[in-house]
Write a protein that holds these residues in place. Structure first.
Motif, PDB file in Angstrom:
ATOM      1  N   THR A 119      -6.827  -1.831  17.110  1.00 11.75           N
ATOM      2  CA  THR A 119      -8.171  -1.616  16.572  1.00 11.75           C
ATOM      3  C   THR A 119      -8.197  -1.514  15.048  1.00 11.75           C
ATOM      4  O   THR A 119      -9.266  -1.604  14.442  1.00 11.75           O
ATOM      5  CB  THR A 119      -8.808  -0.340  17.148  1.00 11.75           C
ATOM      6  OG1 THR A 119      -7.999   0.794  16.793  1.00 11.75           O
ATOM      7  CG2 THR A 119      -8.951  -0.438  18.659  1.00 11.75           C
ATOM      8  N   TYR A 120      -7.030  -1.322  14.409  1.00 10.97           N
ATOM      9  CA  TYR A 120      -7.016  -1.215  12.947  1.00 10.97           C
ATOM     10  C   TYR A 120      -5.802  -1.944  12.392  1.00 10.97           C
ATOM     11  O   TYR A 120      -4.796  -2.145  13.073  1.00 10.97           O
ATOM     12  CB  TYR A 120      -7.048   0.242  12.481  1.00 10.97           C
ATOM     13  CG  TYR A 120      -5.849   1.070  12.879  1.00 10.97           C
ATOM     14  CD1 TYR A 120      -4.771   1.237  12.029  1.00 10.97           C
ATOM     15  CD2 TYR A 120      -5.809   1.707  14.130  1.00 10.97           C
ATOM     16  CE1 TYR A 120      -3.676   2.017  12.383  1.00 10.97           C
ATOM     17  CE2 TYR A 120      -4.715   2.488  14.502  1.00 10.97           C
ATOM     18  CZ  TYR A 120      -3.660   2.637  13.624  1.00 10.97           C
ATOM     19  OH  TYR A 120      -2.575   3.404  13.992  1.00 10.97           O
ATOM     20  N   SER A 121      -5.925  -2.348  11.131  1.00 12.54           N
ATOM     21  CA  SER A 121      -4.884  -3.174  10.521  1.00 12.54           C
ATOM     22  C   SER A 121      -4.020  -2.429   9.521  1.00 12.54           C
ATOM     23  O   SER A 121      -2.924  -2.896   9.185  1.00 12.54           O
ATOM     24  CB  SER A 121      -5.527  -4.378   9.812  1.00 12.54           C
ATOM     25  OG  SER A 121      -6.470  -3.946   8.844  1.00 12.54           O
ATOM     26  N   ARG A 122      -4.468  -1.283   9.041  1.00  9.29           N
ATOM     27  CA  ARG A 122      -3.725  -0.559   8.014  1.00  9.29           C
ATOM     28  C   ARG A 122      -4.003   0.925   8.123  1.00  9.29           C
ATOM     29  O   ARG A 122      -5.107   1.348   8.459  1.00  9.29           O
ATOM     30  CB  ARG A 122      -4.114  -1.050   6.618  1.00  9.29           C
ATOM     31  CG  ARG A 122      -3.491  -0.297   5.467  1.00  9.29           C
ATOM     32  CD  ARG A 122      -3.894  -0.892   4.131  1.00  9.29           C
ATOM     33  NE  ARG A 122      -5.347  -0.995   3.962  1.00  9.29           N
ATOM     34  CZ  ARG A 122      -6.124   0.027   3.602  1.00  9.29           C
ATOM     35  NH1 ARG A 122      -5.604   1.225   3.403  1.00  9.29           N
ATOM     36  NH2 ARG A 122      -7.428  -0.154   3.462  1.00  9.29           N
ATOM     37  N   ASN A 123      -2.989   1.741   7.817  1.00 10.94           N
ATOM     38  CA  ASN A 123      -3.142   3.187   7.813  1.00 10.94           C
ATOM     39  C   ASN A 123      -2.397   3.760   6.621  1.00 10.94           C
ATOM     40  O   ASN A 123      -1.299   3.309   6.292  1.00 10.94           O
ATOM     41  CB  ASN A 123      -2.595   3.791   9.117  1.00 10.94           C
ATOM     42  CG  ASN A 123      -2.481   5.306   9.047  1.00 10.94           C
ATOM     43  OD1 ASN A 123      -1.473   5.842   8.612  1.00 10.94           O
ATOM     44  ND2 ASN A 123      -3.526   5.982   9.469  1.00 10.94           N
ATOM     45  N   LYS A 124      -2.986   4.725   5.955  1.00 14.44           N
ATOM     46  CA  LYS A 124      -2.286   5.406   4.866  1.00 14.44           C
ATOM     47  C   LYS A 124      -2.764   6.853   4.771  1.00 14.44           C
ATOM     48  O   LYS A 124      -3.867   7.185   5.228  1.00 14.44           O
ATOM     49  CB  LYS A 124      -2.479   4.691   3.542  1.00 14.44           C
ATOM     50  CG  LYS A 124      -3.908   4.675   3.014  1.00 14.44           C
ATOM     51  CD  LYS A 124      -3.970   3.980   1.650  1.00 14.44           C
ATOM     52  CE  LYS A 124      -5.385   3.954   1.082  1.00 14.44           C
ATOM     53  NZ  LYS A 124      -5.443   3.310  -0.248  1.00 14.44           N
ATOM     54  N   SER A 125      -1.931   7.690   4.173  1.00 10.99           N
ATOM     55  CA  SER A 125      -2.251   9.097   3.966  1.00 10.99           C
ATOM     56  C   SER A 125      -2.092   9.430   2.490  1.00 10.99           C
ATOM     57  O   SER A 125      -1.225   8.874   1.810  1.00 10.99           O
ATOM     58  CB  SER A 125      -1.330   9.988   4.805  1.00 10.99           C
ATOM     59  OG  SER A 125      -1.446   9.708   6.177  1.00 10.99           O
ATOM     60  N   PHE A 126      -2.914  10.340   1.994  1.00 12.29           N
ATOM     61  CA  PHE A 126      -2.824  10.731   0.596  1.00 12.29           C
ATOM     62  C   PHE A 126      -3.500  12.077   0.394  1.00 12.29           C
ATOM     63  O   PHE A 126      -4.129  12.628   1.319  1.00 12.29           O
ATOM     64  CB  PHE A 126      -3.447   9.671  -0.315  1.00 12.29           C
ATOM     65  CG  PHE A 126      -4.856   9.279   0.040  1.00 12.29           C
ATOM     66  CD1 PHE A 126      -5.941   9.864  -0.580  1.00 12.29           C
ATOM     67  CD2 PHE A 126      -5.089   8.293   0.999  1.00 12.29           C
ATOM     68  CE1 PHE A 126      -7.241   9.493  -0.257  1.00 12.29           C
ATOM     69  CE2 PHE A 126      -6.391   7.912   1.332  1.00 12.29           C
ATOM     70  CZ  PHE A 126      -7.458   8.516   0.709  1.00 12.29           C
ATOM     71  N   ILE A 127      -3.357  12.623  -0.805  1.00 13.74           N
ATOM     72  CA  ILE A 127      -3.940  13.921  -1.133  1.00 13.74           C
ATOM     73  C   ILE A 127      -4.855  13.768  -2.347  1.00 13.74           C
ATOM     74  O   ILE A 127      -4.504  13.130  -3.340  1.00 13.74           O
ATOM     75  CB  ILE A 127      -2.840  14.958  -1.445  1.00 13.74           C
ATOM     76  CG1 ILE A 127      -1.990  15.225  -0.191  1.00 13.74           C
ATOM     77  CG2 ILE A 127      -3.455  16.277  -1.940  1.00 13.74           C
ATOM     78  CD1 ILE A 127      -0.793  16.117  -0.447  1.00 13.74           C
ATOM     79  N   ILE A 128      -6.046  14.331  -2.242  1.00 20.41           N
ATOM     80  CA  ILE A 128      -6.963  14.442  -3.362  1.00 20.41           C
ATOM     81  C   ILE A 128      -7.337  15.917  -3.505  1.00 20.41           C
ATOM     82  O   ILE A 128      -7.032  16.719  -2.628  1.00 20.41           O
ATOM     83  CB  ILE A 128      -8.234  13.588  -3.177  1.00 20.41           C
ATOM     84  CG1 ILE A 128      -9.026  14.071  -1.945  1.00 20.41           C
ATOM     85  CG2 ILE A 128      -7.893  12.114  -3.039  1.00 20.41           C
ATOM     86  CD1 ILE A 128     -10.366  13.370  -1.775  1.00 20.41           C
ATOM     87  N   TYR A 129      -7.961  16.274  -4.618  1.00 17.35           N
ATOM     88  CA  TYR A 129      -8.405  17.658  -4.734  1.00 17.35           C
ATOM     89  C   TYR A 129      -9.806  17.734  -5.334  1.00 17.35           C
ATOM     90  O   TYR A 129     -10.161  16.979  -6.237  1.00 17.35           O
ATOM     91  CB  TYR A 129      -7.418  18.508  -5.540  1.00 17.35           C
ATOM     92  CG  TYR A 129      -7.304  18.164  -7.008  1.00 17.35           C
ATOM     93  CD1 TYR A 129      -8.138  18.752  -7.960  1.00 17.35           C
ATOM     94  CD2 TYR A 129      -6.337  17.263  -7.450  1.00 17.35           C
ATOM     95  CE1 TYR A 129      -8.031  18.441  -9.292  1.00 17.35           C
ATOM     96  CE2 TYR A 129      -6.220  16.945  -8.792  1.00 17.35           C
ATOM     97  CZ  TYR A 129      -7.070  17.539  -9.714  1.00 17.35           C
ATOM     98  OH  TYR A 129      -6.968  17.210 -11.040  1.00 17.35           O
ATOM     99  N   TRP A 130     -10.600  18.642  -4.762  1.00 22.19           N
ATOM    100  CA  TRP A 130     -11.920  18.953  -5.309  1.00 22.19           C
ATOM    101  C   TRP A 130     -11.747  19.843  -6.529  1.00 22.19           C
ATOM    102  O   TRP A 130     -10.926  20.758  -6.535  1.00 22.19           O
ATOM    103  CB  TRP A 130     -12.765  19.663  -4.252  1.00 22.19           C
ATOM    104  CG  TRP A 130     -14.019  20.277  -4.814  1.00 22.19           C
ATOM    105  CD1 TRP A 130     -15.195  19.653  -5.068  1.00 22.19           C
ATOM    106  CD2 TRP A 130     -14.203  21.649  -5.194  1.00 22.19           C
ATOM    107  NE1 TRP A 130     -16.107  20.538  -5.592  1.00 22.19           N
ATOM    108  CE2 TRP A 130     -15.522  21.772  -5.677  1.00 22.19           C
ATOM    109  CE3 TRP A 130     -13.379  22.772  -5.169  1.00 22.19           C
ATOM    110  CZ2 TRP A 130     -16.043  22.979  -6.134  1.00 22.19           C
ATOM    111  CZ3 TRP A 130     -13.893  23.989  -5.636  1.00 22.19           C
ATOM    112  CH2 TRP A 130     -15.212  24.078  -6.104  1.00 22.19           C
TER     113      TRP A 130
END
Length: 238
Positions: A119-130
């Motif tokens: 169902t999906y072609s790409r996956n990634k994880s990351f961190i952002i901050y408010w």
């Protein structure tokens, strides 16, 4: 200053029971978020959404410890956002919580994730901050619960210019405050596993509410010299 600007729309369509981050804005200056992003195949979009609904329900049924907000944008990307503690090692705690759910019901976990197959072609994880100092919240404005239509803009910094971009974002905060703009915005900065960028979110009830509030901002700021100069600085630097 900016190498690229992109703008799009997000809709929050699912979530686990969650804390209200806006209630903590007076208590913290920064709030990291762990994000997982899937690039969904357009032809399998509705099948993917069915898998997400099953995924969210499965985690809720097995008492997953952390809140998750699930967003969809208009380019077939799906985002799963989990608020973190202040240290990067908090990601280990999140992964441990997922593993606890898996260990409690391995067969159910495997069956649930089979729904995502192809169902999906790409996956990634990351961190952002408010960031509190980069965000704008009008005095006296109450929370935005139920505002699940979100317009967002990404500002990609030229390498070595991230601090300058943050400083310019503070100037936008000052401009909004000076003119008593009643539409708040949340600002997030890329931190780990993603580009050098600023992400600005504005939350609305729906598309019509967004158009109405944006029109009010245009009416107040108009084509003022201050607005034009700040816009030029944001694009090309001082």
């Amino acid at each position: 200053m900016i190498k690229k600007i992109s703008a799009a729309m997000l809709i929050m369509f699912l979530s686990l029971p969650c804390i209200i981050i806006s209630q903590e804005k007076e208590e913290v200056k920064y709030r990291p978020f762990f994000l997982m992003e899937d690039q969904v195949k357009p032809s399998m979009y509705f099948e993917y959404l069915d898998a997400v609904k099953a995924n969210v329900q499965f985690l809720a049924d097995h008492s997953f410890k952390y809140p998750i907000h699930t967003f969809s944008d208009d380019e077939y990307n799906i985002y799963f956002s989990i608020p973190m503690g202040q240290k990067i090692a908090y990601v280990d705690s999140i992964n441990k919580a997922f593993n606890e759910v898996y260990e409690a019901d391995k067969e159910g976990w495997d069956n649930m994730f089979k729904l995502y197959d192809d169902t999906y072609s790409r996956n990634k994880s990351f961190i952002i901050y408010w960031s509190k100092s980069l965000s704008y919240w009008p005095e006296g404005l109450k929370g935005e619960e139920g505002n699940n239509y979100i317009e967002y803009m990404e500002l990609f910094a030229i390498p070595g210019k991230m601090d300058e971009l943050k400083s310019l974002t503070k100037e936008w905060v000052a401009l909004y405050k000076k003119n008593n703009i009643q539409t708040p915005f949340e600002t997030y900065a890329g931190y780990l596993g993603t580009d050098l960028k600023i992400i600005i979110l504005s939350r609305f009830k729906n598309q019509q509410d967004a158009a109405m509030q944006n029109a009010k901002i245009d009416e107040i700021l108009g084509n003022s010299e201050e607005l034009i100069n700040l816009y030029k600085k944001t694009l090309v630097g001082d």
